[in-house]
Design an enzyme around this catalytic site. Structure first.
Site, PDB file in Angstrom:
ATOM      1  N   HIS A   1     -13.493   3.097   8.434  1.00  0.00           N
ATOM      2  CA  HIS A   1     -12.797   2.176   8.066  1.00  0.00           C
ATOM      3  C   HIS A   1     -13.163   1.703   6.665  1.00  0.00           C
ATOM      4  CE1 HIS A   1     -10.133  -1.524   9.467  1.00  0.00           C
ATOM      5  NE2 HIS A   1     -10.061  -1.449   8.254  1.00  0.00           N
ATOM      6  N   ILE A   2     -13.232   2.650   5.744  1.00  0.00           N
ATOM      7  CA  ILE A   2     -13.527   2.175   4.080  1.00  0.00           C
ATOM      8  C   ILE A   2     -12.437   2.451   3.147  1.00  0.00           C
ATOM      9  CG2 ILE A   2     -16.051   2.722   4.713  1.00  0.00           C
ATOM     10  CD1 ILE A   2     -15.413   5.813   3.525  1.00  0.00           C
TER      11      ILE A   2
ATOM     12  N   ASP B   1      -9.243   7.166   9.357  1.00  0.00           N
ATOM     13  CA  ASP B   1     -10.336   5.914   8.683  1.00  0.00           C
ATOM     14  C   ASP B   1     -10.348   4.936   9.810  1.00  0.00           C
ATOM     15  OD1 ASP B   1     -11.978   4.904   6.748  1.00  0.00           O
ATOM     16  OD2 ASP B   1     -10.330   3.557   6.263  1.00  0.00           O
TER      17      ASP B   1
ATOM     18  N   GLU C   1     -14.030   0.691  16.931  1.00  0.00           N
ATOM     19  CA  GLU C   1     -14.911   0.667  15.683  1.00  0.00           C
ATOM     20  C   GLU C   1     -16.158  -0.176  15.970  1.00  0.00           C
ATOM     21  OE1 GLU C   1     -12.424  -0.924  12.456  1.00  0.00           O
ATOM     22  OE2 GLU C   1     -11.046   0.976  12.446  1.00  0.00           O
TER      23      GLU C   1
ATOM     24  N   ARG D   1      -4.284   0.934  11.204  1.00  0.00           N
ATOM     25  CA  ARG D   1      -5.274   0.339  12.045  1.00  0.00           C
ATOM     26  C   ARG D   1      -5.147   1.427  13.339  1.00  0.00           C
ATOM     27  NH1 ARG D   1      -6.920  -2.505   9.055  1.00  0.00           N
ATOM     28  NH2 ARG D   1      -7.090  -4.663   8.873  1.00  0.00           N
TER      29      ARG D   1
ATOM     30  N   ALA E   1     -10.341   0.453   2.069  1.00  0.00           N
ATOM     31  CA  ALA E   1     -10.552  -0.936   0.934  1.00  0.00           C
ATOM     32  C   ALA E   1     -11.646  -0.881   0.234  1.00  0.00           C
ATOM     33  CB  ALA E   1     -10.108  -2.139   1.786  1.00  0.00           C
TER      34      ALA E   1
ATOM     35  N   ILE F   1       0.644  -1.024   0.007  1.00  0.00           N
ATOM     36  CA  ILE F   1       0.003  -0.110   0.031  1.00  0.00           C
ATOM     37  C   ILE F   1       0.799   1.220   0.080  1.00  0.00           C
ATOM     38  CG2 ILE F   1      -1.669   1.339   1.213  1.00  0.00           C
ATOM     39  CD1 ILE F   1      -2.605  -1.400   2.679  1.00  0.00           C
TER      40      ILE F   1
HETATM   41  C1  MLT Z   1      -7.866  -4.840   5.394  1.00  0.00           C
HETATM   42  O1  MLT Z   1      -7.268  -5.133   6.165  1.00  0.00           O
HETATM   43  O2  MLT Z   1      -7.788  -5.456   4.323  1.00  0.00           O
HETATM   44  C2  MLT Z   1      -8.928  -3.899   5.480  1.00  0.00           C
HETATM   45  O3  MLT Z   1      -8.831  -3.398   6.769  1.00  0.00           O
HETATM   46  C3  MLT Z   1     -10.162  -4.028   5.149  1.00  0.00           C
HETATM   47  C4  MLT Z   1     -11.271  -4.343   5.850  1.00  0.00           C
HETATM   48  O4  MLT Z   1     -11.317  -5.461   6.535  1.00  0.00           O
HETATM   49  O5  MLT Z   1     -12.054  -3.633   6.192  1.00  0.00           O
END
Ligand code: MLT
Length: 326
Positions: free
Chosen positions: A277-278, A253, A258, A228, A280, A145
């Protein structure tokens, strides 16, 4: 299924398997439905604990529809002979793009402008922000990433610097070819105008951005966390944003707490952009992840999982698990 994934994938799984949907359940809720399950598919937002696993004597496969493993007890799964696989390949690009969505929203105050406009205000004069071109973007964790974030930064005319846990000449050369300079954590922190976090959460990275690190950040800089929540000490970040002199703002994010009903401690701060947490959640990427989950579950059923797995999908589990035992 402990988490929702792409709808077409859920439908495909339901055509070939007995699927039970228990999305985002608590440990107690998962325990109450998992007893006869052989495989469990999950994302972030649920805890796949030893207690959950031990309620499922036939459990043989955990499929992480994404990359993070911070919410699964890998050691316990290994002890139990439960194979964990993950599908990280398609989430790097969406998370990298989202990092830029947050960065631009933060620096040009897009979310704040939107909120104020909806309330009938026209705060044009108060909503200025710096250019990103010519600024330094610091990447903590230049993996899949982080590398893409660096490439996007270079395309925006930024200087991209980053660090990794175990640096090497080979990594440095590979990153340099993409215009990203490999350096150390302290340099990244102190030189970045935008500090982006792209490390997994584990015992080493827990609270790696604490009061001390925040105090070493550049004056007027911004923090972007799509890694995270636990990577940042939220109390220290809150104190820095409210009383400190270094940070101009933060985009967050991922959160220490959460899920539905969680209230962010940063909710009242105008210089913070918050999302649930969006990172992805690019739909085309989720479709690819979903299709891969379906393929991995099918391969497991046919006893061909090990030879189907791509290198990045393989989770290192200390004890060797023979497919024949699964
Ligand atoms: C991940 O670890 O791939 C991301 O946090 C996507 C998710 O599970 O929401």
């Amino acid at each position: 299924m402990a988490s929702s994934i792409d709808h077409a994938a859920i439908e495909a799984l339901e055509r070939s398997h007995d699927v039970l949907r228990a999305f985002n359940g608590t440990e107690e809720q998962l325990c109450s439905v998992i007893d006869d399950r052989e495989a469990l598919i999950f994302r972030s937002g649920v805890q796949i604990s030893a207690t959950v696993m031990d309620r499922a004597p036939q459990l043989r496969l955990l499929v992480r529809a994404g990359s993070g493993l911070d919410n699964v007890d890998v050691e316990h799964a290994t002890r139990r002979g439960i194979r964990i696989v993950r599908v990280p390949g398609s989430s790097a690009q969406p998370v990298a793009e989202f990092t830029f969505a947050l960065l631009l929203s933060l620096v040009r105050q897009v979310s704040l402008g939107d909120r104020l406009l909806r309330q009938g205000h026209w705060p044009k004069a108060q909503l200025g922000g710096p250019l990103v071109t010519g600024k330094t973007l610091g990447i903590v964790g230049v993996g899949n990433i982080g590398r893409r974030v660096g490439e996007l930064a270079v395309a925006w005319g930024m200087r991209a610097i980053g660090c990794v846990a175990v640096p090497s000449d080979a990594i440095s050369t590979a990153l340099a070819a993409r215009g990203i300079e490999l350096t150390d954590f302290e340099t990244v922190v102190s030189q970045a105008d935008f500090l982006c976090l792209h490390v997994p959460l584990d015992h080493v990275t827990h609270h790696m951005v604490d009061a001390r690190v925040l105090s070493h950040m550049k004056q007027g800089s911004y923090l972007i966390n799509v890694a995270r929540g636990g990577v940042v000490d939220e109390k220290a970040l809150y104190a820095e944003l409210v009383e400190g002199s270094k940070l101009r703002g933060a985009a967050i994010d991922v959160h220490e707490s959460e899920g539905e009903g969680s209230i962010s401690p940063f909710g009242e701060l105008p210089n913070v952009v918050l999302t649930p947490h969006i990172g992805a959640m690019a739909l085309d990427a989720q479709r690819l992840i979903g299709a891969r989950v379906v393929a991995l579950v099918a391969a497991h059923q046919q006893g061909e999982l090990e030879k189907t797995l791509r290198p990045d999908e393989l989770v290192q589990q200390e004890m060797t698990i023979n497919e024949g035992e699964l």
